[in-house]
Design an enzyme around this catalytic site. Structure first.
Site, PDB file in Angstrom:
ATOM      1  CB  SER A 138      -0.890   0.020   1.239  1.00 22.30           C
ATOM      2  OG  SER A 138      -1.714  -1.115   1.277  1.00 22.30           O
TER       3      SER A 138
HETATM    4  N1  SAH Z   1      -0.860  -4.608   4.148  1.00 23.68           N
HETATM    5  C1  SAH Z   1      -0.093  -4.608   2.924  1.00 23.68           C
HETATM    6  C2  SAH Z   1      -0.951  -4.488   1.710  1.00 23.68           C
HETATM    7  C3  SAH Z   1      -1.288  -5.810   1.189  1.00 23.68           C
HETATM    8  S1  SAH Z   1      -2.275  -5.856  -0.262  1.00 23.68           S
HETATM    9  C4  SAH Z   1       0.962  -3.533   2.994  1.00 23.68           C
HETATM   10  O1  SAH Z   1       1.454  -3.274   4.059  1.00 23.68           O
HETATM   11  O2  SAH Z   1       1.344  -2.974   1.993  1.00 23.68           O
HETATM   12  C5  SAH Z   1      -3.679  -6.717   0.340  1.00 23.68           C
HETATM   13  C6  SAH Z   1      -3.450  -8.128   0.762  1.00 23.68           C
HETATM   14  O3  SAH Z   1      -4.691  -8.617   1.209  1.00 23.68           O
HETATM   15  C7  SAH Z   1      -2.991  -9.075  -0.345  1.00 23.68           C
HETATM   16  O4  SAH Z   1      -1.784  -9.649   0.013  1.00 23.68           O
HETATM   17  C8  SAH Z   1      -4.119 -10.109  -0.412  1.00 23.68           C
HETATM   18  O5  SAH Z   1      -3.664 -11.427  -0.668  1.00 23.68           O
HETATM   19  C9  SAH Z   1      -4.693 -10.000   0.988  1.00 23.68           C
HETATM   20  N2  SAH Z   1      -6.047 -10.519   1.152  1.00 23.68           N
HETATM   21  C10 SAH Z   1      -7.131 -10.400   0.330  1.00 23.68           C
HETATM   22  N3  SAH Z   1      -8.185 -11.043   0.863  1.00 23.68           N
HETATM   23  C11 SAH Z   1      -7.774 -11.574   2.042  1.00 23.68           C
HETATM   24  C12 SAH Z   1      -8.405 -12.359   3.054  1.00 23.68           C
HETATM   25  N4  SAH Z   1      -9.678 -12.759   2.971  1.00 23.68           N
HETATM   26  N5  SAH Z   1      -7.670 -12.710   4.146  1.00 23.68           N
HETATM   27  C13 SAH Z   1      -6.380 -12.347   4.270  1.00 23.68           C
HETATM   28  N6  SAH Z   1      -5.723 -11.621   3.343  1.00 23.68           N
HETATM   29  C14 SAH Z   1      -6.412 -11.229   2.234  1.00 23.68           C
END
Ligand code: SAH
Length: 289
Positions: A138
């Site tokens: 993000s």
């Molecule tokens: N928090 C991260 C951003 C990750 S992007 C950062 O610090 O930059 C969003 C993430 O959510 C992805 O890795 C995706 O696989 C995860 N995601 C989507 N649906 C999910 C679910 N039901 N449970 C856990 N993770 C999920």
């Protein structure tokens, strides 16, 4: 943001989660990666860090730069990283994030450690970047904004849950300002990547879980704050049930068009919802992969 007319009790009508309600006159930063990249381009060189955003808690085990024995080139590299990070935080503050605790936490976490080497030159621009498996890290602004929205009016946070660990960056930021952080990821290789990225930071108050975050972590609940890093059409019921009374959940809601939603649990069976700004996140998906 605190306009009581925007408050609703669950279940929420669909319009309330996709409508994009915003008070007239409030800034409307559209946190798309593209906009963010443009913002970043403006601030190359960086404004000075606002006085109030003093350096925050230091990461245990994170070796600060300028060890006298490090070769000069490496030393100046590390120092440059620190200066660039400070500039990134100043930019985020300039975009409207006011919470000094959040800004200090952002400054404490070396974002380049969470980005693959080929892209690490872009680690401190305010943009989301690919981390593999069609997912992204993000953008710093939105990480800060969501945590600020979750913290607003709270002195400190005890137990916090993040859904969507990805590469682990936001989890590391959360671990700077919450007592205990739990983060769930549904894609196994990303869960492993986050573990590897976070290991050198030795954050003893952070626990990573592999699983479906839509179910939350009932065994650890209730949480004093919950953040979703992936967008669904609505907030999963299990997560609402795992909020402590008075605690807040912040989540991107929507499909093509998304807005941040902040939900406060006001009583055992009552939740109030506010729509914040537009945003752009990868989708929330059920199950594990
Ligand atoms: N928090 C991260 C951003 C990750 S992007 C950062 O610090 O930059 C969003 C993430 O959510 C992805 O890795 C995706 O696989 C995860 N995601 C989507 N649906 C999910 C679910 N039901 N449970 C856990 N993770 C999920």
């Amino acid at each position: 943001m605190n306009d009581p007319s925007e408050r609703k009790t669950f279940p929420l009508p669909l319009s309330s989660v996709t409508g994009g309600v915003r008070k007239p006159g409030t800034p409307a930063p559209v946190a798309t990666p593209q906009t963010a990249t443009r913002n970043a381009a403006h601030a190359i060189g960086g404004a000075p860090l606002p006085k109030a955003a003093q350096p925050g808690p230091k990461l245990p085990g994170y070796a600060m730069p300028a060890a006298p024995s490090a070769p000069a080139a490496q030393r100046s590299d590390l120092m440059a990283t620190e200066a660039i990070r400070r500039a990134m935080v100043a930019r985020v503050a300039g975009q409207g994030v006011r919470d000094h605790v959040v800004l200090a936490a952002l400054e404490a976490v070396p974002r380049h450690l969470f980005i693959e080497p080929a892209l690490s030159g872009q680690a401190y621009i305010d943009a989301s970047l690919p981390i593999g498996h069609n997912q992204t890290i993000s953008q710093p602004y939105i990480v800060a904004r969501m945590i600020e929205a979750m913290r607003e009016g709270k002195g400190s946070l005890g137990r916090v849950l993040e859904i969507g660990t990805g590469c682990g960056y936001q989890a590391a930021v959360l671990a700077q300002l919450a007592g205990d952080v739990y983060s769930i990821e549904r894609i196994k290789p990303l869960h492993e990547l986050a573990k590897a990225n976070l290991r050198p930071l030795r954050l003893s108050n952070l626990r990573l879980h592999y699983g479906d975050g839509m179910l939350g972590l009932a065994q650890v609940a209730p949480f004093d704050g919950i953040i979703l890093a992936a967008a669904g059409m609505e907030v999963p019921r299990a997560l609402l049930e795992q909020l402590a009374i008075g605690a807040r959940l912040v989540a991107p809601i929507g499909g093509q068009v998304q807005h941040l939603q902040r939900i406060t649990r006001t009583a055992k069976s009552a939740w109030a919802s506010e729509t914040l700004e537009a945003c752009h996140f990868v989708p929330l998906r059920p199950g594990i992969a």
